[in-house]
Design a protein around this motif. Structure first.
Motif, PDB file in Angstrom:
ATOM      1  N   THR A  25     -24.316  -6.555  51.936  1.00 17.66           N
ATOM      2  CA  THR A  25     -24.047  -7.498  50.837  1.00 17.66           C
ATOM      3  C   THR A  25     -25.310  -7.686  49.985  1.00 17.66           C
ATOM      4  OG1 THR A  25     -22.491  -8.595  52.312  1.00 17.66           O
ATOM      5  CG2 THR A  25     -23.050  -9.754  50.284  1.00 17.66           C
ATOM      6  N   PHE A  30     -19.051  -2.189  47.951  1.00 17.11           N
ATOM      7  CA  PHE A  30     -17.979  -3.155  48.225  1.00 17.11           C
ATOM      8  C   PHE A  30     -17.016  -2.602  49.287  1.00 17.11           C
ATOM      9  CE2 PHE A  30     -13.787  -5.079  47.430  1.00 17.11           C
ATOM     10  CZ  PHE A  30     -14.104  -6.355  47.909  1.00 17.11           C
ATOM     11  N   TYR A  69     -21.075 -13.324  53.773  1.00  9.84           N
ATOM     12  CA  TYR A  69     -21.731 -12.987  52.504  1.00  9.84           C
ATOM     13  C   TYR A  69     -23.242 -12.740  52.681  1.00  9.84           C
ATOM     14  CZ  TYR A  69     -17.293 -14.041  50.415  1.00  9.84           C
ATOM     15  OH  TYR A  69     -15.951 -14.011  50.087  1.00  9.84           O
ATOM     16  N   GLU A 126     -22.487 -14.499  41.531  1.00  9.79           N
ATOM     17  CA  GLU A 126     -21.071 -14.593  41.930  1.00  9.79           C
ATOM     18  C   GLU A 126     -20.723 -15.953  42.517  1.00  9.79           C
ATOM     19  OE1 GLU A 126     -18.195 -11.391  43.875  1.00  9.79           O
ATOM     20  OE2 GLU A 126     -19.371 -12.385  45.417  1.00  9.79           O
ATOM     21  N   PHE A 129     -25.532  -4.770  47.756  1.00  8.77           N
ATOM     22  CA  PHE A 129     -24.491  -4.913  46.720  1.00  8.77           C
ATOM     23  C   PHE A 129     -25.007  -5.821  45.587  1.00  8.77           C
ATOM     24  CE2 PHE A 129     -20.626  -7.562  45.620  1.00  8.77           C
ATOM     25  CZ  PHE A 129     -19.869  -6.583  45.010  1.00  8.77           C
ATOM     26  N   TYR A 177     -19.457  -3.757  39.864  1.00  3.15           N
ATOM     27  CA  TYR A 177     -18.631  -2.619  40.266  1.00  3.15           C
ATOM     28  C   TYR A 177     -18.858  -1.347  39.452  1.00  3.15           C
ATOM     29  CZ  TYR A 177     -16.665  -6.390  42.903  1.00  3.15           C
ATOM     30  OH  TYR A 177     -16.529  -7.468  43.749  1.00  3.15           O
ATOM     31  N   MET A 221     -23.600 -16.474  45.188  1.00  2.33           N
ATOM     32  CA  MET A 221     -24.592 -15.420  45.408  1.00  2.33           C
ATOM     33  C   MET A 221     -25.601 -15.473  44.265  1.00  2.33           C
ATOM     34  SD  MET A 221     -23.084 -12.200  47.382  1.00  2.33           S
ATOM     35  CE  MET A 221     -22.808 -11.166  45.985  1.00  2.33           C
ATOM     36  N   GLY A 230      -6.466  -9.755  47.585  1.00  6.00           N
ATOM     37  CA  GLY A 230      -7.911  -9.584  47.738  1.00  6.00           C
ATOM     38  C   GLY A 230      -8.756 -10.813  47.473  1.00  6.00           C
ATOM     39  N   SER A 231      -8.145 -11.957  47.215  1.00  5.72           N
ATOM     40  CA  SER A 231      -8.857 -13.195  46.842  1.00  5.72           C
ATOM     41  C   SER A 231      -9.755 -13.001  45.617  1.00  5.72           C
ATOM     42  CB  SER A 231      -9.646 -13.801  48.014  1.00  5.72           C
ATOM     43  OG  SER A 231     -10.766 -13.045  48.354  1.00  5.72           O
ATOM     44  N   THR A 232      -9.356 -12.080  44.754  1.00  4.17           N
ATOM     45  CA  THR A 232     -10.076 -11.906  43.484  1.00  4.17           C
ATOM     46  C   THR A 232     -10.033 -13.202  42.671  1.00  4.17           C
ATOM     47  OG1 THR A 232      -9.457  -9.592  43.523  1.00  4.17           O
ATOM     48  CG2 THR A 232     -10.258 -10.428  41.422  1.00  4.17           C
ATOM     49  N   TYR A 234     -17.318  -9.533  57.505  1.00  4.47           N
ATOM     50  CA  TYR A 234     -16.483  -9.752  56.310  1.00  4.47           C
ATOM     51  C   TYR A 234     -15.004  -9.710  56.716  1.00  4.47           C
ATOM     52  CZ  TYR A 234     -15.096  -9.840  51.429  1.00  4.47           C
ATOM     53  OH  TYR A 234     -14.532 -10.202  50.225  1.00  4.47           O
TER      54      TYR A 234
HETATM   55  C1  AVI Z   1     -13.934  -9.066  45.309  1.00  2.41           C
HETATM   56  N1  AVI Z   1     -14.186 -10.391  45.877  1.00  2.41           N
HETATM   57  C2  AVI Z   1     -12.941 -11.023  46.275  1.00  2.41           C
HETATM   58  C3  AVI Z   1     -15.221 -10.409  46.932  1.00  2.41           C
HETATM   59  C4  AVI Z   1     -15.395 -11.834  47.513  1.00  2.41           C
HETATM   60  O1  AVI Z   1     -15.338 -11.967  48.725  1.00  2.41           O
HETATM   61  O2  AVI Z   1     -15.524 -12.785  46.747  1.00  2.41           O
HETATM   62  C5  AVI Z   1     -16.544  -9.907  46.405  1.00  2.41           C
HETATM   63  C6  AVI Z   1     -17.675  -9.979  47.393  1.00  2.41           C
HETATM   64  N2  AVI Z   1     -18.871 -10.461  47.152  1.00  2.41           N
HETATM   65  C7  AVI Z   1     -19.625 -10.367  48.219  1.00  2.41           C
HETATM   66  N3  AVI Z   1     -18.911  -9.855  49.187  1.00  2.41           N
HETATM   67  C8  AVI Z   1     -17.690  -9.581  48.690  1.00  2.41           C
END
Ligand code: AVI
Length: 321
Positions: A215, A49, A208, A282, A218, A41, A254, A163-165, A58
């Motif tokens: 993506t 994002f 994703y 990720e 990103f 970020y 990812m 946001g499912s963070t 998404y």
């Molecule tokens: C911020 N987070 C919740 C997103 C997710 O879906 O895990 C980050 C993301 N990575 C790829 N697309 C979105």
């Protein structure tokens, strides 16, 4: 690492750059290479994002907002009147605005975010929109201990973590974060949290790895960021985005995959990559209602209410301490 290591900096590197460098060096030195997902970020990464959140594939952002819109009255009945709302994140989202519009006589709103600039900009925006609401932004990394301003006069506290963070934390770290929130909370305080649900793997994998490649951009942006900020020499075209659902661990992973055998130097050290070797960038965990309830219970939170959409793609849960 010594400050001299980040050689493209005309001035001494900031503590943030030092931390970025040391996290990258540590992550790439491990047998299984990885880089913490929080480094996605930067300015460009945040823009990408935002673009991801608009993609047809998404579903999480728009689904969570639809749950908030439909069930907000029930949510605020659980949250109650006169609360201090503490949001983990800057509060720039549509979902935050839905909640703030419906809360009953909130005591104040405390967004907590590590990015000072972003936090103050969104707090100013919200002040314009919610003129009678007291807003007290706190610059902090919410995974670490931090102090909140006094909340004398508030009936109780409600944490908001949309946001499912939480899905981006591995199992131990998710439990540690929820436990830390529980330790800071008092009996009767609440937690309103959004998390993503397990579903058809094709739906998850498309979310994703979108058709437009946003993506992928990103993920690849992390390589640009390391080249620019850490003076790394990644050959950007020699890596590709890969994401897949890990069924055993119920998570999207990812990766940045090396197209061939190559070397990359960063901070005076050389890292070797085999063909096909990847950097894990990720995790995004997907839960069931029961699984999340059990995780929350291990962290001393009791589930009070659960809302989902018609397809059971996403969930919002209210828990109490
Ligand atoms: C911020 N987070 C919740 C997103 C997710 O879906 O895990 C980050 C993301 N990575 C790829 N697309 C979105």
């Amino acid at each position: 690492p010594s400050p001299a290591v980040v050689s493209n900096c005309a001035i001494a590197p900031t503590p943030e750059q030092q931390e970025f460098l040391s996290d990258v060096m540590q992550g790439l030195s491990a047998d299984r290479k990885s880089i913490p997902s929080k480094y996605f970020y930067d300015q460009r990464g945040s823009q990408l994002f935002d673009a991801i959140c608009e993609l047809p594939e998404y579903y999480p952002t728009r689904t969570e907002a639809s749950i908030m819109r439909r069930d907000i009255d029930a949510m605020v009945r659980h949250i109650g009147q006169g609360v201090r709302l503490v949001e983990y994140g800057s509060g720039s989202s549509v979902k935050t605005r839905i909640l703030l519009r419906h809360l009953i006589e909130p005591h104040d709103y405390v967004p907590v975010d590590i990015s000072e600039e972003h936090l103050h900009a969104t707090a100013d925006d919200l002040r314009g929109e919610f003129q009678s609401l007291a807003i007290h932004p706190v610059v902090a990394d919410f995974t670490q201990p931090f102090d909140l301003p006094s909340d004398r006069g508030a009936t109780r506290r409600c944490y908001y973590f949309p946001g499912s963070t939480i899905g981006n934390f591995d199992a131990d770290d998710a439990e540690a974060l929820l436990s830390k929130m529980a330790d800071e909370a008092e009996q009767g305080d609440g937690l309103l949290i959004g998390f993503d649900l397990q579903k058809d793997v094709a739906v998850l994998e498309a979310a994703y790895d979108d058709a437009q490649g946003v993506t992928a951009a990103f993920n690849i942006n992390l390589l640009h960021r390391m080249n620019q900020e850490l003076d790394a020499d990644f050959d950007i075209d020699a890596f590709e985005h890969r994401s897949f659902y890990n069924r055993r661990h119920h998570r999207i992973e990812m990766h940045l995959v090396s197209g061939g055998k190559q070397k990359v130097s960063i901070g005076g050290k050389t890292f070797r990559f085999d063909e096909g070797e990847s950097i894990l960038t990720e995790y995004s965990h997907k839960y069931t209602r029961e699984g999340f309830t059990a995780l929350a219970a291990r962290s001393e939170w009791k589930s009070e209410a659960f809302w989902t959409d018609d397809q059971s793609y996403f969930a919002v849960m209210y828990l109490t301490r």
